[in-house]
Design an enzyme around this catalytic site. Structure first.
Site, mmCIF file in Angstrom:
data_model
loop_
_atom_site.group_PDB
_atom_site.id
_atom_site.type_symbol
_atom_site.label_atom_id
_atom_site.label_comp_id
_atom_site.label_asym_id
_atom_site.label_seq_id
_atom_site.Cartn_x
_atom_site.Cartn_y
_atom_site.Cartn_z
ATOM 1 C CG HIS A 54 -6.234 21.422 100.217
ATOM 2 N ND1 HIS A 54 -6.664 20.827 101.383
ATOM 3 C CD2 HIS A 54 -6.953 22.569 100.106
ATOM 4 C CE1 HIS A 54 -7.612 21.576 101.941
ATOM 5 N NE2 HIS A 54 -7.816 22.631 101.199
HETATM 6 O O1 RIB Z 1 -10.598 19.902 98.694
HETATM 7 C C1 RIB Z 1 -9.423 20.565 98.301
HETATM 8 C C2 RIB Z 1 -9.166 20.373 96.835
HETATM 9 O O2 RIB Z 1 -10.246 20.923 96.093
HETATM 10 C C3 RIB Z 1 -7.907 21.115 96.349
HETATM 11 O O3 RIB Z 1 -7.350 20.431 95.262
HETATM 12 C C4 RIB Z 1 -8.467 22.430 95.883
HETATM 13 O O4 RIB Z 1 -7.656 23.042 94.877
HETATM 14 C C5 RIB Z 1 -9.771 21.996 95.278
HETATM 15 O O5 RIB Z 1 -9.503 21.522 93.971
#
Ligand code: RIB
Ligand code: CA
Length: 313
Positions: free
Chosen positions: A243
């Site tokens: 992500h």
């Molecule tokens: O949904 C994914 C996000 O939530 C990413 O930034 C992960 O690190 C959590 O913070």
């Protein structure tokens, strides 16, 4: 072209860690002025510790790390140990940090940095709940127009939620903060689950990290080995979705990504859909566009860039 000056706002988190490593490995494009920790994946004491662990893993103990807000603006903190493990950085066995946390509060660092630099020279890169950013904007509205760009990981549209049927974690944890940021008028680029779920650490890609034969490569392979369990079990994914590194990669090579300038609003009233990013992808409303909402990625190009840069550390 001179490197872009950025502040990384983060809740490490294995994927945050990889995003930070990619930034620190890319001085031609990115000048990390500081890292502000926020409560999110794990509580603030751990996210502010983990941010320093990652800086030292990168061999960059001189990057200033600040602790920011320890709770969302209007809701109880929800954490994600079920995804990231008790420490937030489960997987590798990394030493505790020796570098100190800065005395300044993370929100003050954001405000002071934006006030001290010319307009349109500082990019904010939130990788967790938007509590620090929103608090800075509320406390010092004058800084909003000085922000060059906000490039954040959060939200979802076609992919819908990973915390509830409608909400992605970063927005779900602090929907009030997200509402403030998305309504601020700042220039925003959004990396939602729609694109991050296409950046999967397959076994081949994980092997490429491990085959770097460096402490960084091995640690990243171990982090993503651990971090993939949740998504593999829930979605049947081919590997861990990276992500947050999508944010850093966008700063280095934006043409890896594509999306649409659309209106995005945040659900803050209904508990049923709390934290949903209501993305007008098909432009069916007359609501003004307020974000570049990314929907696609050249995944092979992304992993080639990431692996090459990690090899530098
Ligand atoms: O949904 C994914 C996000 O939530 C990413 O930034 C992960 O690190 C959590 O913070
Ligand atoms: Ca994160």
């Amino acid at each position: 072209m001179s490197p872009r000056k950025i502040i990384i706002d983060t809740d490490p988190g294995q994927d945050d860690a990889v995003a930070i490593l990619l930034a620190l490995a890319s001085p031609e494009e990115i000048d990390v002025l500081g890292i502000t920790a926020v409560a999110g994946n794990v509580p603030l004491d751990l996210t502010s510790k983990n941010a320093r662990i990652v800086c030292e893993l990168a061999g960059k103990p001189d990057v200033p790390v600040f602790a920011g807000c320890d709770a969302p603006l209007g809701r109880a903190l929800v954490t994600a140990e079920h995804v990231h493990g008790r420490t937030g950085l489960d997987g590798p066995n990394l030493p505790d940090p020796t570098m100190a946390l800065q005395d300044t509060h993370g929100v003050d660092f954001i405000i002071d940095t934006l006030r001290a630099h010319p307009a349109n020279t500082i990019t904010l890169c939130p990788l967790g709940p938007l509590t620090n950013i929103a608090t800075a904007f509320e406390r010092a509205p004058d800084i909003i127009e000085k922000v060059q760009e906000i490039v954040l990981m959060g939200g979802a549209y076609f992919e819908v939620g990973n915390m509830t049927p409608t909400a992605e974690f970063n927005i779900y944890v602090d929907p009030q903060a997200a509402d403030i940021v998305f309504k601020s008028g700042a220039s925003i680029v959004v990396m939602p689950l729609d694109v991050t779920h296409k950046a999967l650490v397959t076994s081949e890609r994980n092997s490429a990290f491990r085959n770097l034969g460096t402490p960084v490569g091995t640690a990243v392979a171990q982090m993503t080995d651990f971090f993939e369990r949740f998504d593999k079990e829930k979605y049947g994914s081919a590997g861990a979705p990276l992500h947050d590194p999508c944010v850093t990669a966008y700063l280095i090579k934006p043409d890896l990504f594509s999306g649409r300038c659309i209106n995005v609003e945040i659900e803050t009233q209904s508990e049923l859909t709390m934290g949903m990013t209501v993305a007008d992808w098909w432009r069916v409303t007359d609501r003004a566009p307020n974000a570049l909402f990314i929907g696609d990625i050249d995944a092979d190009g992304f992993f080639t860039l990431l692996t090459e840069r990690l090899a530098r550390l």
